[in-house]
Structure formats: C-alpha cells, structure tokens
Motif scaffolding. Structure first.
Motif, mmCIF file in Angstrom:
data_model
loop_
_atom_site.group_PDB
_atom_site.id
_atom_site.type_symbol
_atom_site.label_atom_id
_atom_site.label_comp_id
_atom_site.label_asym_id
_atom_site.label_seq_id
_atom_site.Cartn_x
_atom_site.Cartn_y
_atom_site.Cartn_z
ATOM 1 N N SER A 7 0.799 -1.236 0.000
ATOM 2 C CA SER A 7 0.000 0.000 0.000
ATOM 3 C C SER A 7 0.827 1.280 0.000
ATOM 4 N N ILE A 8 2.133 1.171 0.229
ATOM 5 C CA ILE A 8 2.971 2.368 0.166
ATOM 6 C C ILE A 8 3.028 2.891 -1.269
ATOM 7 N N ARG A 9 2.550 2.077 -2.215
ATOM 8 C CA ARG A 9 2.433 2.533 -3.611
ATOM 9 C C ARG A 9 1.644 3.834 -3.706
ATOM 10 N N LYS A 10 0.699 4.028 -2.803
ATOM 11 C CA LYS A 10 -0.134 5.231 -2.869
ATOM 12 C C LYS A 10 0.691 6.481 -2.589
ATOM 13 N N ALA A 11 1.624 6.384 -1.637
ATOM 14 C CA ALA A 11 2.495 7.529 -1.357
ATOM 15 C C ALA A 11 3.388 7.843 -2.557
ATOM 16 N N MET A 12 3.760 6.821 -3.326
ATOM 17 C CA MET A 12 4.576 7.054 -4.524
ATOM 18 C C MET A 12 3.784 7.819 -5.584
ATOM 19 N N LEU A 13 2.515 7.519 -5.698
ATOM 20 C CA LEU A 13 1.665 8.224 -6.662
ATOM 21 C C LEU A 13 1.487 9.684 -6.256
ATOM 22 N N ASN A 14 1.577 9.968 -4.957
ATOM 23 C CA ASN A 14 1.359 11.325 -4.474
ATOM 24 C C ASN A 14 2.282 12.328 -5.154
ATOM 25 N N SER A 15 3.561 11.983 -5.304
ATOM 26 C CA SER A 15 4.509 12.929 -5.891
ATOM 27 C C SER A 15 4.169 13.221 -7.343
ATOM 28 N N LEU A 16 3.750 12.215 -8.074
ATOM 29 C CA LEU A 16 3.408 12.424 -9.486
ATOM 30 C C LEU A 16 2.209 13.357 -9.610
ATOM 31 N N TYR A 17 1.237 13.171 -8.749
ATOM 32 C CA TYR A 17 0.093 14.087 -8.765
ATOM 33 C C TYR A 17 0.547 15.506 -8.440
ATOM 34 N N GLY A 18 1.430 15.648 -7.462
ATOM 35 C CA GLY A 18 1.888 16.979 -7.104
ATOM 36 C C GLY A 18 2.554 17.688 -8.263
ATOM 37 N N ILE A 19 3.380 16.966 -9.005
ATOM 38 C CA ILE A 19 4.100 17.560 -10.139
ATOM 39 C C ILE A 19 3.132 17.976 -11.235
ATOM 40 N N TYR A 20 2.194 17.108 -11.569
ATOM 41 C CA TYR A 20 1.308 17.392 -12.705
ATOM 42 C C TYR A 20 0.161 18.329 -12.346
ATOM 43 N N VAL A 21 -0.188 18.417 -11.077
ATOM 44 C CA VAL A 21 -1.117 19.468 -10.642
ATOM 45 C C VAL A 21 -0.440 20.821 -10.787
ATOM 46 N N GLU A 22 0.830 20.900 -10.378
ATOM 47 C CA GLU A 22 1.590 22.143 -10.482
ATOM 48 C C GLU A 22 1.727 22.585 -11.944
ATOM 49 N N ARG A 23 1.838 21.628 -12.846
ATOM 50 C CA ARG A 23 1.991 21.951 -14.268
ATOM 51 C C ARG A 23 0.665 22.278 -14.949
ATOM 52 N N GLY A 24 -0.434 22.099 -14.234
ATOM 53 C CA GLY A 24 -1.727 22.413 -14.803
ATOM 54 C C GLY A 24 -2.306 21.308 -15.665
ATOM 55 N N VAL A 25 -1.687 20.125 -15.647
ATOM 56 C CA VAL A 25 -2.187 19.000 -16.439
ATOM 57 C C VAL A 25 -3.372 18.338 -15.740
ATOM 58 N N ILE A 26 -3.362 18.349 -14.414
ATOM 59 C CA ILE A 26 -4.386 17.671 -13.618
ATOM 60 C C ILE A 26 -5.139 18.691 -12.779
ATOM 61 N N ASP A 27 -6.460 18.585 -12.808
ATOM 62 C CA ASP A 27 -7.341 19.431 -12.001
ATOM 63 C C ASP A 27 -8.002 18.554 -10.950
ATOM 64 N N LEU A 28 -7.666 18.769 -9.691
ATOM 65 C CA LEU A 28 -8.202 17.929 -8.615
ATOM 66 C C LEU A 28 -9.696 18.099 -8.418
ATOM 67 N N ASP A 29 -10.261 19.184 -8.934
ATOM 68 C CA ASP A 29 -11.702 19.411 -8.790
ATOM 69 C C ASP A 29 -12.514 18.765 -9.904
ATOM 70 N N ALA A 30 -11.843 18.154 -10.867
ATOM 71 C CA ALA A 30 -12.557 17.491 -11.962
ATOM 72 C C ALA A 30 -13.330 16.298 -11.425
ATOM 73 N N THR A 31 -14.545 16.115 -11.895
ATOM 74 C CA THR A 31 -15.376 14.994 -11.457
ATOM 75 C C THR A 31 -15.149 13.775 -12.348
ATOM 76 N N LEU A 32 -15.574 12.621 -11.857
ATOM 77 C CA LEU A 32 -15.438 11.403 -12.653
ATOM 78 C C LEU A 32 -16.252 11.501 -13.932
ATOM 79 N N ALA A 33 -17.388 12.185 -13.869
ATOM 80 C CA ALA A 33 -18.194 12.373 -15.083
ATOM 81 C C ALA A 33 -17.409 13.196 -16.100
ATOM 82 N N GLU A 34 -16.773 14.270 -15.640
ATOM 83 C CA GLU A 34 -15.996 15.110 -16.549
ATOM 84 C C GLU A 34 -14.781 14.371 -17.105
#
Length: 645
Positions: free
Chosen positions: A368-395
């Motif tokens: 389950s520590i795999r989840k902490a590894m994914l955290n950094s990738l999300y941080g990088i791509y949120v900062e770059r504007g590629v990922i929007d954390l407010d996006a819904t599953l429908a969107e």
C-alpha cells in the motif's frame, strides 16, 4: 559597509517616497504603535476574536525604522497573521544609524509577544522572523544566536555580517556588549558614478580570506530557513549569498532545513508590500542607485514570497535534530531486528544513511505504500496544470464494469486521493480487511465519509495515466527516481496474472488486473529500502533536492494535512495518499507515513530530520508479528538522545 550611510539612507527615503509608508489602514486591520523607551514597533494584525493569532516579527532593511517593515507587515496581516514591525535605529530612543545595534534589543519584541493576550509563539515555542536586505542579515544573525526565532525567512539575504553604516571600523551588531565580526572593506566603490551598482564591490570583499570569519553561523539556527533572492539584484549578490547559505547548511548535514528560491529576473526590492517598480533610486544629487529587476518580475517574486512565508508561519516545522543516536541502543535495536523477520531497515538524515539493517538494495513489493509514490506524481502534474483535482469522474469520462451512478460520478479527483469518493465497488488487490470495512453501496455521498478503499486508489492511478498519456512507472522514473539518484528503481514494469511468481520478477512495478471485479488495475511498486528512504527525504526536504525544486512545498503541506480522523486514540488522520500524525498538546509537530500490509513502513518525521523505512520480504514465505513494528519504532526513537539544555 561598502555603500556609505548617506547613500543607504537616501535609498531608504526613496522607498518611503515610493508609497510604502502611506497613511491609513483598512478597517479590518488593527494597528497599534508601540512607542516605549526601550522598544519601537508597529503591530498590524487582523481584527479577530481568536485568542491566539499566528505572529511574526518583521525587520526592515537599511531604513532601520518602520517604513519598509510596516509595508511587509501589512501584507502579512492581510493573510491573517499578526505582524510586529520592529524598528532598530533611526527612531526616538534608538541609535541614529545602523551601528553597534545590540541583538539583545530584540528581546523586547519577544517579551511584547509573550505578554500579549492575542499574540503567541508557534507550536515550536518560537517566533517567526522575516527581514529584507540588512534586515535579512539581522534575521539570520538572530536565528543563529538565539533559539527563540523560527522559521527564519530572509529576503535578499546575506551570508555574512557586514559593517556599520558610515563607520568602516565598526560592526553593525553586538552581542553581550562585543561587536560581531564583520567583513572588512577592501573594495573601493566609485561613489562618483552617475549610476552606482554595488553588487561587484560586495563580491570583491567576499573573496578576501578575512571574510570567512564573518560568515553567519546559519548551521546553529534551530528552525527552518527560507531564503529568497533575485538573480538580477544589483545592490548586492543576494542570489550568490543565498546559495552560499544553502551550501553551508548542506555541508553541516542540515540540507532539509533550508529552502532557497531564486527569481531569475527579479532585483533587490522583492519584500511583499514594497513597490514592485522600485528598480532604481535617484538620490538628491541626481545619482542613481541601481537595485535591479523589473516591475513584473519583482511583483511575481513578491507574490510568491508572501505565499511561501504565510505557509511557513502558519505551518512551522519544529526541529530537534541537534539530537544524536545512542550507538549502544542502536546496537540493541539491531539485535532485536535479527529476531523479528525484518528483511531491511533504514534510518536516513539529510540524505545520509545513519543506520541500516539487512540488504537495503533488495527490491520487493511495497504494497500500500504505492499510494504515497503516486502522491509525488500528482503533485508535479497538478503544479503543471495538467491535472485538475476538482474534476469529477463524469468530466473525466470514468466508468467501471459495474456502472457508476449519477451521484457516484460527481466524486472529484481530490476525493479519490483522500479516499472519500463514496464509491464502494469491487476492485483489484482488495484485502479481506478492506472488504469487511466497506459500507453498503450508496450509504455515503462523495466527500461525506473516509473509507480506505482500493477502488479510489486504483482509479486515481488510471486517471493519472489517462491525463498524462504515459505509465506511472515511466513518469516516476523520469520525474523522481533519476533526479533523486535512486540506485535500484529503473522504471521497468509488466502485467501479472494468477500464475506469476512475483518473487522472480526483476521489474520495478507491475499492473494487477482482476477483470471480474473492475476494469482498473492495481499498480504495484517494487522498491528497495534505500530508494524508499530517498523518496522520504524528498518530502523531508519540502520538495527540494540538491537545490532544485521537484515538488512544491504547498503540495506537500496540502497532501499531508489530515482531512479524516482515522485513529482517535493516536490522533492519526489521512491526507491525500499519506497517513498523518496530527500535531497536538503532546506532540507539537506533524509527521506522516504509509504502511503496507501493516508491516512495511515509510515514515517521514520532519521535526527530527528523520526518515524511517522498514521492510519484510513478503514476496516469499515470511513470519513477522505486526506488534514488533511498534517495538521497532519505539526503540528507534528511544535511541535518540536530546542535547542538554
């Protein structure tokens, strides 16, 4: 001091004339002038009914009074912080110039805060201090000599102590009645120049051998250090001096304590609240003092500095890394580890392994520590504007083998990372414990309840790959493993089936599909204890590695903030892909961790400058009692010895 008192004083006057000393304050701020025989200051704070407001001391530069300091204080007050702008010369009952200022004078500011009903020290029992130019030099000197100050934030800083204004044989500061050693003047400034640039003269003086004795002892600062400098600073080489401070702390094994931000096109005047168009100052004799930068670059730097300073003031890290490990107790820990079934363990400080057990380069599944590894990738791509954390599953166009309901599709990506999606469907790699804790489908709406749920995590991994167009493992290798110098993670991956012998794999990750449950696979990481410790050190460093920012500090704070209480007795919570040890009355600092099957662990303890990794070879037959992990953690902290006060 290289630039004489007349010129520095006129630069200060130019600051005031440029608008940073305007009369009048907004009604939502409370402003109190403190005019005492031994203390001159201005308090600017938000009007609030709260008993304790985060408080910071603000120090101006060469003006010494309250002009520049109160402008920065007001900017901080607008962010919900009580800011005490402290004058230290050029005011009634104070020295006329920056000459032999006793460091003990600032005890009055601490006393004022300590005796106030609304102002307060932070949970580290320290008071943050922020200064610009000579005020930055002062902030660092205060932090180096007294444990009361922290975090220490220096804008356009100096790595050395400089002399008094107008007196080349006197020190600017004294301690216990003795002058601090300062950089002697060797350069010969051309004060007749129509456009005066001071940077080169400071560089010349720093190159002399006798400058070394005036270096500020920043490795004595018992707090976080934040440095901000413009690379186009033409008054003095703030960027070079900031980097020198960073090197000094790294050499002392304290790299995790310092964050250095260099703004390429910014100049000297980048303190929040000051006019961003102050790139030069014209004196009464029509001479121009060049300060550097440009209005847009200075303004951008000021906004970024304000954001970072506010975050550091409101969420300080308490350090105790002056402590050391008792070798005898570490020896006892090693003997205990030999009886537990532990395969490897690492204790890391400042990127260095201070204790190891077993083969710390042996790769196996981290669960389950795999989840902490994914955290950094999300941080990088949120900062770059590629990922929007407010996006819904429908969107995002997400659906599963068991179709999602309209309500479930309203779940946001942020809610998946917090494991609060409200979607309770079968998923790959779901343990019996997870299934037993799963509520009936539809019992909670998205965001209402925390349920540790592999559906959320697996889908978060799939969404990352959909939005970035590449494998998690490829991205992790490029963005994290290579910059950190991981020795064992190469980014290789495969897909397994029921017949795969995982212990024979040489890859760094694998996808586990269980199509009868979900179309989304679990993404597993295989890592060594050493590489995991490096990963923890990145978070310990607030996202900075070898002077380069890999993760934003804001992301680390956001994702290691507790959004759900998971253990009331221990006061543990869950952030975004990290478990959080919440600060409370018994522990004034926050830490975070993730476990795997209850016996693997990656723990990050910023207050102790410590990263902890524990591994068990679960790809083969093993025996390990989960209670032993708690004993190991207890013995680890039991081996820490605090210095005598």
């Amino acid at each position: 001091m290289i630039i004489n008192s007349i010129r520095m004083g006129l630069v200060a006057s130019a600051l005031l004339l440029s608008g940073c000393n305007e009369a009048g304050y907004p009604e939502h701020l409370q402003v109190q002038r403190i005019d005492q025989s031994d203390f001159q200051a201005l308090l600017i704070a938000p009007k609030t009914s709260e008993e304790a407001i985060p408080t910071v001391i603000v120090l101006g530069g060469s003006d010494g009074g309250l002009g520049g300091a109160k402008a920065t204080a007001q900017a901080l007050a607008e962010e919900g912080i009580a800011a005490l702008a402290v004058g230290y010369f050029g005011l009634p009952n104070l020295p006329e110039t920056l000459n032999s200022i006793p460091l003990e004078y600032f005890d009055a500011a601490l006393n004022y805060i300590d005796t106030s009903t609304q102002l307060s020290r932070n949970q580290c029992q320290q008071v943050p201090v922020i200064g610009s130019s000579r005020g930055a030099e002062l902030a660092l000197v205060l932090g180096a000599n007294f444990s009361d100050y922290g975090p220490v934030m220096a804008i356009s800083p100096s790595s050395h102590v400089w002399g008094a204004m107008g007196d080349t044989k006197a020190s600017a500061w004294t301690l216990n009645g003795e002058p601090l050693t300062f950089v002697p003047r060797h350069s010969k400034p051309d004060y007749s120049a129509q456009r005066f640039v001071g940077r080169g003269y400071f560089q010349q003086d720093l190159q002399h051998a006798d400058a070394a004795a005036a270096r500020i002892a920043v490795d004595s600062i018992q707090a976080e250090v934040l440095l901000f400098a413009g690379a186009d600073d033409q008054l003095w080489p703030a960027d070079e001096m900031a980097q020198a401070i960073q090197t000094q702390l790294a050499t002392a094994g304290l790299a995790s304590r310092v964050t250095t931000t260099i703004y390429p096109a910014a100049g000297h005047v980048i303190a929040p609240g000051l006019p961003s168009n102050l790139t030069e100052a014209t004196l009464g004799n029509s001479q121009t003092i060049v300060l550097g930068g440009g209005p847009e670059a200075n303004a951008a730097a000021q906004q970024d500095i304000l954001r970072r300073a506010v975050a550091a003031i409101k969420n300080p890290v308490c350090f105790d890394s002056k402590s050391s490990f008792n070798n005898d107790k570490l020896g006892e820990l090693e003997q205990f580890l030999q009886t537990t079934g532990t395969s490897s363990m690492v204790l890391m400080r400042a990127g260095e392994v201070v204790f190891e057990f077993g083969d710390i380069h042996d790769k196996h599944t981290i669960h389950s520590i795999r989840k902490a590894m994914l955290n950094s990738l999300y941080g990088i791509y949120v900062e770059r504007g590629v990922i929007d954390l407010d996006a819904t599953l429908a969107e995002l166009g997400i659906d599963d083998s068991t179709p999602l309901t309209a309500t479930e599709k309203t779940a946001t990506l942020a809610q998946l990372l917090k494991s609060r999606s409200g979607i309770y469907l079968p998923s790959a790699a779901t343990s019996k414990g997870m299934l037993a804790a799963m509520p009936p489908r539809g019992e909670f709406k998205p965001g209402e309840q925390y349920i540790y749920n592999n559906w959320d995590f697996n889908v978060a991994g799939a969404i990352f790959e959909k939005l970035t167009g590449e494998s998690i493992y490829t991205a992790f290798h490029r963005e994290i493993a290579k910059p950190l110098g991981m020795q064992d993670f190469k980014g290789r991956y495969t897909t397994i089936d029921d017949d795969t012998d995982i212990s024979q794999l040489e890859v760094d990750g694998f996808y586990q599909y269980e199509p009868e449950k979900s179309k989304f696979p679990a993404f597993h990481f295989r890592m060594s204890a050493y590489d995991m410790a490096l990963y923890g050190q990145l978070y310990e460093n607030f996202g900075v590695w070898n002077g380069q920012r890999i993760l934003s500090r804001q992301w680390i704070e956001q994702s290691t903030t507790s959004y759900s209480l998971t253990n009331r007795y221990m006061d543990f919570g869950y952030g975004m892909l990290w478990n959080v040890i919440n600060p409370n009355d018994k522990r004034p600092h926050r830490a975070f961790f993730h476990t795997g099957v209850g016996i693997h662990m990656l723990g990050v303890y910023p207050s102790s400058d410590l990263v902890f990794v524990h591994r068990v070879h679960t790809e083969t037959d093993y025996e390990f009692d989960q209670q032993n992990l708690y004993s190991i953690i207890g013995q680890m902290f039991g081996a820490l010895e605090m210095p005598e006060s």
